[in-house]
Design an enzyme around this catalytic site. Structure first.
Site, PDB file in Angstrom:
ATOM      1  N   HIS A  83      47.129  37.928  30.109  1.00  0.00           N
ATOM      2  CA  HIS A  83      48.488  37.420  30.346  1.00  0.00           C
ATOM      3  C   HIS A  83      48.572  35.898  30.201  1.00  0.00           C
ATOM      4  CE1 HIS A  83      49.508  41.323  32.773  1.00  0.00           C
ATOM      5  NE2 HIS A  83      49.513  41.515  31.475  1.00  0.00           N
ATOM      6  N   CYS A 129      54.650  24.915  22.423  1.00  0.00           N
ATOM      7  CA  CYS A 129      55.874  24.323  21.890  1.00  0.00           C
ATOM      8  C   CYS A 129      56.691  25.384  21.161  1.00  0.00           C
ATOM      9  CB  CYS A 129      55.537  23.188  20.943  1.00  0.00           C
ATOM     10  SG  CYS A 129      56.993  22.483  20.164  1.00  0.00           S
ATOM     11  N   ASP A 164      45.193  31.936  36.590  1.00  0.00           N
ATOM     12  CA  ASP A 164      44.756  30.766  37.372  1.00  0.00           C
ATOM     13  C   ASP A 164      43.449  30.129  36.891  1.00  0.00           C
ATOM     14  OD1 ASP A 164      42.753  32.548  38.448  1.00  0.00           O
ATOM     15  OD2 ASP A 164      44.204  33.216  39.954  1.00  0.00           O
TER      16      ASP A 164
HETATM   17  C1  BJW Z   1      43.672  42.730  46.915  1.00  0.00           C
HETATM   18  C2  BJW Z   1      43.477  41.762  47.837  1.00  0.00           C
HETATM   19  C3  BJW Z   1      42.160  41.387  48.033  1.00  0.00           C
HETATM   20  C4  BJW Z   1      45.552  42.077  47.784  1.00  0.00           C
HETATM   21  N1  BJW Z   1      41.185  41.968  47.350  1.00  0.00           N
HETATM   22  N2  BJW Z   1      42.800  43.343  46.183  1.00  0.00           N
HETATM   23  C5  BJW Z   1      58.264  51.456  31.699  1.00  0.00           C
HETATM   24  C6  BJW Z   1      57.073  52.162  31.652  1.00  0.00           C
HETATM   25  C7  BJW Z   1      55.913  51.577  31.179  1.00  0.00           C
HETATM   26  C8  BJW Z   1      55.917  50.279  30.723  1.00  0.00           C
HETATM   27  C9  BJW Z   1      57.093  49.574  30.764  1.00  0.00           C
HETATM   28  C10 BJW Z   1      58.247  50.153  31.230  1.00  0.00           C
HETATM   29  N3  BJW Z   1      59.237  49.239  31.168  1.00  0.00           N
HETATM   30  C11 BJW Z   1      58.711  48.080  30.670  1.00  0.00           C
HETATM   31  C12 BJW Z   1      57.415  48.284  30.410  1.00  0.00           C
HETATM   32  C13 BJW Z   1      56.478  47.311  29.876  1.00  0.00           C
HETATM   33  C14 BJW Z   1      56.058  46.306  30.929  1.00  0.00           C
HETATM   34  C15 BJW Z   1      55.548  47.020  32.175  1.00  0.00           C
HETATM   35  O1  BJW Z   1      54.411  47.420  32.262  1.00  0.00           O
HETATM   36  N4  BJW Z   1      56.380  47.175  33.180  1.00  0.00           N
HETATM   37  C16 BJW Z   1      55.993  47.911  34.383  1.00  0.00           C
HETATM   38  C17 BJW Z   1      56.208  47.027  35.609  1.00  0.00           C
HETATM   39  C18 BJW Z   1      56.760  49.192  34.432  1.00  0.00           C
HETATM   40  N5  BJW Z   1      55.016  45.526  30.324  1.00  0.00           N
HETATM   41  C19 BJW Z   1      55.264  44.500  29.527  1.00  0.00           C
HETATM   42  O2  BJW Z   1      56.402  44.110  29.291  1.00  0.00           O
HETATM   43  C20 BJW Z   1      54.087  43.850  28.861  1.00  0.00           C
HETATM   44  N6  BJW Z   1      54.302  43.758  27.486  1.00  0.00           N
HETATM   45  C21 BJW Z   1      54.440  44.852  26.701  1.00  0.00           C
HETATM   46  O3  BJW Z   1      54.353  45.970  27.157  1.00  0.00           O
HETATM   47  O4  BJW Z   1      54.679  44.577  25.378  1.00  0.00           O
HETATM   48  C22 BJW Z   1      55.089  45.670  24.558  1.00  0.00           C
HETATM   49  C23 BJW Z   1      56.558  45.809  24.729  1.00  0.00           C
HETATM   50  C24 BJW Z   1      57.385  44.892  24.162  1.00  0.00           C
HETATM   51  C25 BJW Z   1      58.761  45.018  24.315  1.00  0.00           C
HETATM   52  C26 BJW Z   1      59.299  46.044  25.085  1.00  0.00           C
HETATM   53  C27 BJW Z   1      58.430  46.954  25.689  1.00  0.00           C
HETATM   54  C28 BJW Z   1      57.058  46.833  25.514  1.00  0.00           C
HETATM   55  C29 BJW Z   1      53.902  42.424  29.378  1.00  0.00           C
HETATM   56  C30 BJW Z   1      53.555  42.380  30.818  1.00  0.00           C
HETATM   57  C31 BJW Z   1      53.472  40.928  31.273  1.00  0.00           C
HETATM   58  C32 BJW Z   1      53.282  40.801  32.773  1.00  0.00           C
HETATM   59  N7  BJW Z   1      53.504  39.452  33.161  1.00  0.00           N
HETATM   60  C33 BJW Z   1      53.214  39.042  34.520  1.00  0.00           C
HETATM   61  C34 BJW Z   1      53.521  37.542  34.635  1.00  0.00           C
HETATM   62  C35 BJW Z   1      52.435  36.772  33.894  1.00  0.00           C
HETATM   63  C36 BJW Z   1      52.577  35.312  34.001  1.00  0.00           C
HETATM   64  C37 BJW Z   1      52.519  34.828  35.415  1.00  0.00           C
HETATM   65  O5  BJW Z   1      51.516  34.987  36.117  1.00  0.00           O
HETATM   66  O6  BJW Z   1      53.514  34.240  35.796  1.00  0.00           O
HETATM   67  O7  BJW Z   1      51.847  39.283  34.827  1.00  0.00           O
HETATM   68  S1  BJW Z   1      54.083  40.005  35.730  1.00  0.00           S
HETATM   69  C38 BJW Z   1      52.751  40.068  36.887  1.00  0.00           C
HETATM   70  O8  BJW Z   1      52.258  41.418  36.994  1.00  0.00           O
HETATM   71  C39 BJW Z   1      51.622  39.269  36.252  1.00  0.00           C
HETATM   72  C40 BJW Z   1      50.433  40.079  36.607  1.00  0.00           C
HETATM   73  O9  BJW Z   1      49.351  39.788  35.753  1.00  0.00           O
HETATM   74  C41 BJW Z   1      50.939  41.485  36.462  1.00  0.00           C
HETATM   75  C42 BJW Z   1      50.107  42.512  37.188  1.00  0.00           C
HETATM   76  O10 BJW Z   1      50.129  42.289  38.549  1.00  0.00           O
HETATM   77  P1  BJW Z   1      48.761  42.373  39.381  1.00  0.00           P
HETATM   78  O11 BJW Z   1      47.838  41.349  38.907  1.00  0.00           O
HETATM   79  O12 BJW Z   1      48.307  43.763  39.402  1.00  0.00           O
HETATM   80  O13 BJW Z   1      49.279  41.885  40.822  1.00  0.00           O
HETATM   81  P2  BJW Z   1      50.088  42.719  41.942  1.00  0.00           P
HETATM   82  O14 BJW Z   1      50.710  41.725  42.839  1.00  0.00           O
HETATM   83  O15 BJW Z   1      50.953  43.736  41.358  1.00  0.00           O
HETATM   84  O16 BJW Z   1      48.963  43.511  42.729  1.00  0.00           O
HETATM   85  C43 BJW Z   1      48.005  42.836  43.528  1.00  0.00           C
HETATM   86  C44 BJW Z   1      47.042  43.884  44.045  1.00  0.00           C
HETATM   87  O17 BJW Z   1      46.003  43.224  44.736  1.00  0.00           O
HETATM   88  C45 BJW Z   1      47.679  44.852  45.050  1.00  0.00           C
HETATM   89  O18 BJW Z   1      47.332  46.183  44.680  1.00  0.00           O
HETATM   90  C46 BJW Z   1      47.037  44.491  46.384  1.00  0.00           C
HETATM   91  O19 BJW Z   1      46.857  45.597  47.254  1.00  0.00           O
HETATM   92  C47 BJW Z   1      45.732  43.922  45.927  1.00  0.00           C
HETATM   93  N8  BJW Z   1      45.110  42.972  46.821  1.00  0.00           N
HETATM   94  N9  BJW Z   1      44.759  41.401  48.345  1.00  0.00           N
HETATM   95  C48 BJW Z   1      41.540  42.938  46.437  1.00  0.00           C
HETATM   96  N10 BJW Z   1      41.895  40.445  48.957  1.00  0.00           N
HETATM   97 ZN    ZN Z   2      55.772  20.797  19.020  1.00  0.00          ZN
END
Ligand code: BJW
Ligand code: ZN
Length: 243
Positions: free
Chosen positions: A119, A127, A104
């Site tokens: 991310h 593109c 954001d």
């Molecule tokens: C408060 C609050 C307040 C509330 N104050 N706190 C199995 C095992 C291990 C890894 C993997 C697996 N299978 C697949 C994977 C890899 C995968 C992964 O990790 N998956 C897991 C889910 C298991 N990872 C990937 O694919 C990554 N790439 C990668 O590993 O490349 C190598 C590879 C390549 C090919 C194959 C395998 C590996 C890429 C990850 C990309 C994540 N993308 C997103 C979308 C981004 C774009 C968008 O925004 O649209 O990123 S998904 C989403 O999750 C977003 C976030 O950045 C990310 C993390 O979430 P975040 O920020 O932690 O949010 P929440 O909602 O989960 O949590 C919010 C927290 O706030 C909560 O705890 C609340 O309690 C708290 N909260 N109010 C403080 N007021």
């Molecule tokens: Zn272009």
């Protein structure tokens, strides 16, 4: 006001390097939905339908509809007290690296500098034909899809599941984690890798781990301090420790 442990405050005052990882929870108090919590995106949608390259290939209009909606939300809201406190902390601390999973740009809007975006961001698109990455203003919209001046289809400049993170950003983040004295994990569910590795790297390298979250996460048992609550309520008080 949150009552902070004297040992933690002393540690903060003496720290020469601080690293901070934030997630969607830091922007929750701004009014942006998180992914996994109550009211989070993944409560009503499947991540595989919106945040994967396969989803974009299958239905780019649907994926863009979601990102346009999120861009609008970001524009309709503002950074909150948590973002402001972190920017202030950065000004006061000797050396503070801010690493975010958020797309954001609220940290930057609140005045933080050198933010490492793991991310990508919502503002830009890339593109698929010529690779140019620019802000939304340069998109040419036709039938629910944005195109580049070269004619190629554009995609959001974010990192989806299964995609690698930007190499330079990840390297900088690993380094900051390994070199810091204190590592904060704020507003992240600590579930998504490789971002979720960072606090463990820091801990293995001898850093103190502080987690700020209203809920426990898989990281909580490894944290030296778990400050349970909202970032926007806890962080403003913590800033006082840096002076
Ligand atoms: C408060 C609050 C307040 C509330 N104050 N706190 C199995 C095992 C291990 C890894 C993997 C697996 N299978 C697949 C994977 C890899 C995968 C992964 O990790 N998956 C897991 C889910 C298991 N990872 C990937 O694919 C990554 N790439 C990668 O590993 O490349 C190598 C590879 C390549 C090919 C194959 C395998 C590996 C890429 C990850 C990309 C994540 N993308 C997103 C979308 C981004 C774009 C968008 O925004 O649209 O990123 S998904 C989403 O999750 C977003 C976030 O950045 C990310 C993390 O979430 P975040 O920020 O932690 O949010 P929440 O909602 O989960 O949590 C919010 C927290 O706030 C909560 O705890 C609340 O309690 C708290 N909260 N109010 C403080 N007021
Ligand atoms: Zn272009």
């Amino acid at each position: 006001m949150h009552n902070f442990d004297a040992k933690l405050l002393a540690l903060l005052r003496g720290a020469s390097r601080v690293a901070i990882l934030t997630g969607a929870g830091i922007s929750a108090e701004s009014g942006l939905p998180t992914f996994r919590g109550p009211g989070g995106w993944w409560r009503n949608y499947r991540a595989e339908d919106l945040a994967t390259p396969e989803a974009f290939e299958r239905d780019p209009q649907l994926v863009w509809e979601w990102y346009r909606h999120r861009r609008a939300q970001v524009q309709q809201h503002l950074p909150n007290a948590g973002h402001t406190a972190l920017a202030e902390m950065q000004r006061r601390a000797g050396h503070l690296t801010l690493i975010t999973q958020c797309v954001d740009r609220y940290h930057q809007q609140a005045g933080a500098r050198g933010v490492i975006e793991l991310h990508g961001n919502l503002i830009e698109s890339r593109c698929l034909q010529c690779g140019a990455q620019t802000e939304g203003a340069t998109e040419i919209w036709r039938e629910g899809l944005p195109y580049c001046a070269c004619g190629g289809l554009r995609r959001p400049a974010v990192v989806w599941f299964g995609e690698s993170l930007p190499g330079a950003a990840l390297q900088q983040a690993f380094r900051a984690a390994e070199e810091c004295d204190i590592f904060f994990s704020i507003g992240t569910s600590a579930l998504v890798y490789p971002a979720a590795h960072l606090p463990h790297l820091a801990r293995d390298a001898g850093a103190a781990i502080v987690e700020i979250n209203p809920e426990k996460t898989p990281l909580t048992p490894q944290a030296h301090w778990f400050l349970q609550g909202r970032a926007g309520e806890i962080l403003p008080g913590l800033v006082q420790a840096f002076s």
